[in-house]
Motif scaffolding. Structure first.
Motif, PDB file in Angstrom:
ATOM      1  N   LYS A 112     -12.003  -7.723  -1.871  1.00 42.10           N
ATOM      2  CA  LYS A 112     -10.766  -7.473  -1.157  1.00 42.10           C
ATOM      3  C   LYS A 112      -9.762  -6.758  -2.049  1.00 42.10           C
ATOM      4  O   LYS A 112      -9.618  -7.064  -3.227  1.00 42.10           O
ATOM      5  CB  LYS A 112     -10.188  -8.795  -0.668  1.00 42.10           C
ATOM      6  CG  LYS A 112      -9.008  -8.643   0.285  1.00 42.10           C
ATOM      7  CD  LYS A 112      -8.524  -9.997   0.760  1.00 42.10           C
ATOM      8  CE  LYS A 112      -7.286  -9.850   1.640  1.00 42.10           C
ATOM      9  NZ  LYS A 112      -6.755 -11.176   2.052  1.00 42.10           N
ATOM     10  N   VAL A 113      -9.026  -5.806  -1.465  1.00 39.34           N
ATOM     11  CA  VAL A 113      -8.075  -4.974  -2.214  1.00 39.34           C
ATOM     12  C   VAL A 113      -6.653  -5.296  -1.771  1.00 39.34           C
ATOM     13  O   VAL A 113      -6.388  -5.499  -0.589  1.00 39.34           O
ATOM     14  CB  VAL A 113      -8.351  -3.470  -1.975  1.00 39.34           C
ATOM     15  CG1 VAL A 113      -7.375  -2.616  -2.777  1.00 39.34           C
ATOM     16  CG2 VAL A 113      -9.788  -3.136  -2.349  1.00 39.34           C
ATOM     17  N   VAL A 114      -5.731  -5.317  -2.734  1.00 33.41           N
ATOM     18  CA  VAL A 114      -4.317  -5.462  -2.406  1.00 33.41           C
ATOM     19  C   VAL A 114      -3.522  -4.478  -3.253  1.00 33.41           C
ATOM     20  O   VAL A 114      -3.848  -4.224  -4.416  1.00 33.41           O
ATOM     21  CB  VAL A 114      -3.812  -6.908  -2.642  1.00 33.41           C
ATOM     22  CG1 VAL A 114      -3.852  -7.293  -4.107  1.00 33.41           C
ATOM     23  CG2 VAL A 114      -2.403  -7.079  -2.087  1.00 33.41           C
ATOM     24  N   VAL A 124      -4.447  -2.689  -6.791  1.00 31.90           N
ATOM     25  CA  VAL A 124      -3.901  -1.355  -7.042  1.00 31.90           C
ATOM     26  C   VAL A 124      -2.428  -1.553  -7.362  1.00 31.90           C
ATOM     27  O   VAL A 124      -1.668  -2.053  -6.537  1.00 31.90           O
ATOM     28  CB  VAL A 124      -4.075  -0.421  -5.832  1.00 31.90           C
ATOM     29  CG1 VAL A 124      -3.450   0.944  -6.134  1.00 31.90           C
ATOM     30  CG2 VAL A 124      -5.555  -0.255  -5.490  1.00 31.90           C
ATOM     31  N   LEU A 125      -2.039  -1.175  -8.571  1.00 30.23           N
ATOM     32  CA  LEU A 125      -0.668  -1.354  -9.032  1.00 30.23           C
ATOM     33  C   LEU A 125       0.052  -0.012  -8.975  1.00 30.23           C
ATOM     34  O   LEU A 125      -0.443   0.979  -9.519  1.00 30.23           O
ATOM     35  CB  LEU A 125      -0.681  -1.884 -10.469  1.00 30.23           C
ATOM     36  CG  LEU A 125       0.667  -2.273 -11.079  1.00 30.23           C
ATOM     37  CD1 LEU A 125       1.248  -3.486 -10.363  1.00 30.23           C
ATOM     38  CD2 LEU A 125       0.496  -2.569 -12.564  1.00 30.23           C
ATOM     39  N   LEU A 129      -8.170  -3.642 -12.043  1.00 25.82           N
ATOM     40  CA  LEU A 129      -6.867  -3.023 -11.822  1.00 25.82           C
ATOM     41  C   LEU A 129      -6.973  -1.504 -11.818  1.00 25.82           C
ATOM     42  O   LEU A 129      -7.494  -0.890 -12.751  1.00 25.82           O
ATOM     43  CB  LEU A 129      -5.922  -3.474 -12.945  1.00 25.82           C
ATOM     44  CG  LEU A 129      -4.431  -3.225 -12.787  1.00 25.82           C
ATOM     45  CD1 LEU A 129      -3.877  -3.958 -11.576  1.00 25.82           C
ATOM     46  CD2 LEU A 129      -3.692  -3.664 -14.041  1.00 25.82           C
ATOM     47  N   PHE A 130      -6.475  -0.910 -10.745  1.00 24.35           N
ATOM     48  CA  PHE A 130      -6.319   0.543 -10.671  1.00 24.35           C
ATOM     49  C   PHE A 130      -4.819   0.812 -10.665  1.00 24.35           C
ATOM     50  O   PHE A 130      -4.084   0.213  -9.873  1.00 24.35           O
ATOM     51  CB  PHE A 130      -6.966   1.112  -9.411  1.00 24.35           C
ATOM     52  CG  PHE A 130      -6.958   2.615  -9.353  1.00 24.35           C
ATOM     53  CD1 PHE A 130      -8.052   3.345  -9.766  1.00 24.35           C
ATOM     54  CD2 PHE A 130      -5.835   3.311  -8.895  1.00 24.35           C
ATOM     55  CE1 PHE A 130      -8.048   4.739  -9.731  1.00 24.35           C
ATOM     56  CE2 PHE A 130      -5.822   4.692  -8.862  1.00 24.35           C
ATOM     57  CZ  PHE A 130      -6.932   5.411  -9.286  1.00 24.35           C
ATOM     58  N   ILE A 131      -4.354   1.708 -11.536  1.00 21.09           N
ATOM     59  CA  ILE A 131      -2.923   1.925 -11.700  1.00 21.09           C
ATOM     60  C   ILE A 131      -2.531   3.306 -11.191  1.00 21.09           C
ATOM     61  O   ILE A 131      -3.085   4.323 -11.623  1.00 21.09           O
ATOM     62  CB  ILE A 131      -2.508   1.769 -13.174  1.00 21.09           C
ATOM     63  CG1 ILE A 131      -2.983   0.413 -13.708  1.00 21.09           C
ATOM     64  CG2 ILE A 131      -0.988   1.892 -13.310  1.00 21.09           C
ATOM     65  CD1 ILE A 131      -2.777   0.235 -15.197  1.00 21.09           C
ATOM     66  N   MET A 132      -1.581   3.340 -10.272  1.00 21.78           N
ATOM     67  CA  MET A 132      -1.136   4.568  -9.632  1.00 21.78           C
ATOM     68  C   MET A 132       0.351   4.768  -9.874  1.00 21.78           C
ATOM     69  O   MET A 132       1.132   3.838  -9.712  1.00 21.78           O
ATOM     70  CB  MET A 132      -1.404   4.470  -8.132  1.00 21.78           C
ATOM     71  CG  MET A 132      -1.148   5.732  -7.353  1.00 21.78           C
ATOM     72  SD  MET A 132      -0.775   5.334  -5.636  1.00 21.78           S
ATOM     73  CE  MET A 132       0.910   4.807  -5.826  1.00 21.78           C
ATOM     74  N   THR A 133       0.747   5.967 -10.307  1.00 22.53           N
ATOM     75  CA  THR A 133       2.157   6.233 -10.581  1.00 22.53           C
ATOM     76  C   THR A 133       2.638   7.483  -9.847  1.00 22.53           C
ATOM     77  O   THR A 133       1.872   8.397  -9.580  1.00 22.53           O
ATOM     78  CB  THR A 133       2.402   6.416 -12.094  1.00 22.53           C
ATOM     79  OG1 THR A 133       1.775   7.619 -12.538  1.00 22.53           O
ATOM     80  CG2 THR A 133       1.843   5.256 -12.881  1.00 22.53           C
ATOM     81  N   THR A 134       3.928   7.500  -9.539  1.00 19.99           N
ATOM     82  CA  THR A 134       4.546   8.669  -8.908  1.00 19.99           C
ATOM     83  C   THR A 134       5.619   9.236  -9.820  1.00 19.99           C
ATOM     84  O   THR A 134       6.240   8.502 -10.596  1.00 19.99           O
ATOM     85  CB  THR A 134       5.168   8.305  -7.549  1.00 19.99           C
ATOM     86  OG1 THR A 134       6.166   7.289  -7.734  1.00 19.99           O
ATOM     87  CG2 THR A 134       4.107   7.793  -6.585  1.00 19.99           C
ATOM     88  N   GLY A 144      -6.879   5.365 -13.224  1.00 20.37           N
ATOM     89  CA  GLY A 144      -5.467   5.693 -13.122  1.00 20.37           C
ATOM     90  C   GLY A 144      -5.266   6.961 -12.311  1.00 20.37           C
ATOM     91  O   GLY A 144      -6.165   7.817 -12.241  1.00 20.37           O
ATOM     92  N   LEU A 145      -4.100   7.092 -11.716  1.00 25.21           N
ATOM     93  CA  LEU A 145      -3.799   8.239 -10.871  1.00 25.21           C
ATOM     94  C   LEU A 145      -2.326   8.587 -10.982  1.00 25.21           C
ATOM     95  O   LEU A 145      -1.469   7.717 -10.860  1.00 25.21           O
ATOM     96  CB  LEU A 145      -4.148   7.912  -9.412  1.00 25.21           C
ATOM     97  CG  LEU A 145      -3.881   8.993  -8.361  1.00 25.21           C
ATOM     98  CD1 LEU A 145      -4.737  10.224  -8.611  1.00 25.21           C
ATOM     99  CD2 LEU A 145      -4.131   8.439  -6.955  1.00 25.21           C
TER     100      LEU A 145
END
Length: 256
Positions: free
Chosen positions: A3-5, A51-52, A81-86, A112-113
């Protein structure tokens, strides 16, 4: 994968938009929860794939996000943990910032993204673009999100911002010169009492509860995390932070 959150902080809506799209493309049943939500801690505890997401300020973590990670780092122990930044320009190691904060508890950092989004600093002319240019930025970011989500589902997630080289780029890009601005909460928010009508919108929106009514006007406690939420949402453009005048208020939903 399990499960993903999605767990995120979003000042003006950019990160919220991106993480909701990214997570939904990985798992249509997944949800996203802001760190401001009372259910956030439970969602981290109950899910193994997180996903952070967060915006980047001066190639650094927003103070509110760093504090959240430091205070709750044990919750991430044993998690994937997958880390996403804007960001409005570049960060170098945006995803690596959170990875290093959580290094002590050794979560499995799977990827990471980094995502470009319309600039939300509305009281400075730097990075301002036309409505059409912002729509184009969103369109390209949507494509990148879909690509990255498919990479995660295929077992080869993107690794943006996680290397030592990325760390150096972030350091010399902005953090070395401007990183001090995010190390503490700011007291530099400016409120024009002649323009302020006391509507209370900013008080309700502030993630730090930094703003309060005093003698029918708004005052601050010196706990600004630089998110620009109040500056962008003030109906009378009475609030500024870096500049002295609101040039263009940012509303992410206008570009979707």
């Amino acid at each position: 994968m399990g499960k993903v959150v999605g767990i995120y902080f979003s000042g003006t809506g950019n990160t919220k938009f991106c993480i909701e799209k990214f997570v939904s493309e990985i798992d249509a049943n997944a949800i996203c929860v802001s760190i401001e939500d009372k259910n956030c801690i439970k969602e981290i505890q109950d899910n193994n794939f997180i996903v952070l997401g967060y915006p980047i300020f001066y190639s650094s973590l927003p103070k509110i996000m760093k504090d959240f990670l430091v205070e709750n780092k044990m919750l991430f122990k044993g998690k994937s943990l997958f880390i996403m930044t804007t960001m409005g320009l570049f960060s170098g190691d945006g995803s690596g910032l959170a990875a290093r904060v959580l290094k002590e508890v050794n979560p499995e950092i799977i990827g990471g993204l980094h995502l470009l989004m319309p600039d939300s600093i509305c009281d400075e002319k730097v990075l301002k673009k036309s409505h059409e240019e912002n729509k184009q930025i969103i369109a390209k970011t949507n494509e990148k999100i879909s690509f990255a989500a498919n990479k995660v589902k295929g077992g080869l997630p993107t690794q943006e911002g996680l290397s030592k080289i990325n760390q150096l780029i972030g350091l010399f890009g902005q953090r070395l010169w401007f990183g001090h601005k995010t190390k503490k909460y700011s007291s530099k928010l400016k409120i024009n009492v002649e323009q302020c009508i006391g509507c209370g919108k900013c008080v309700k929106l502030c993630p730090m509860k930094n703003l309060m009514f005093t003698n029918s006007t708004v005052s601050q406690k010196g706990l600004c995390t630089l998110c620009y939420r109040c500056v962008n949402e003030c109906p009378k453009q009475a609030i500024t932070l870096l500049g002295s005048k609101v040039i263009q208020q940012h509303h992410s939903k206008d570009y979707y």
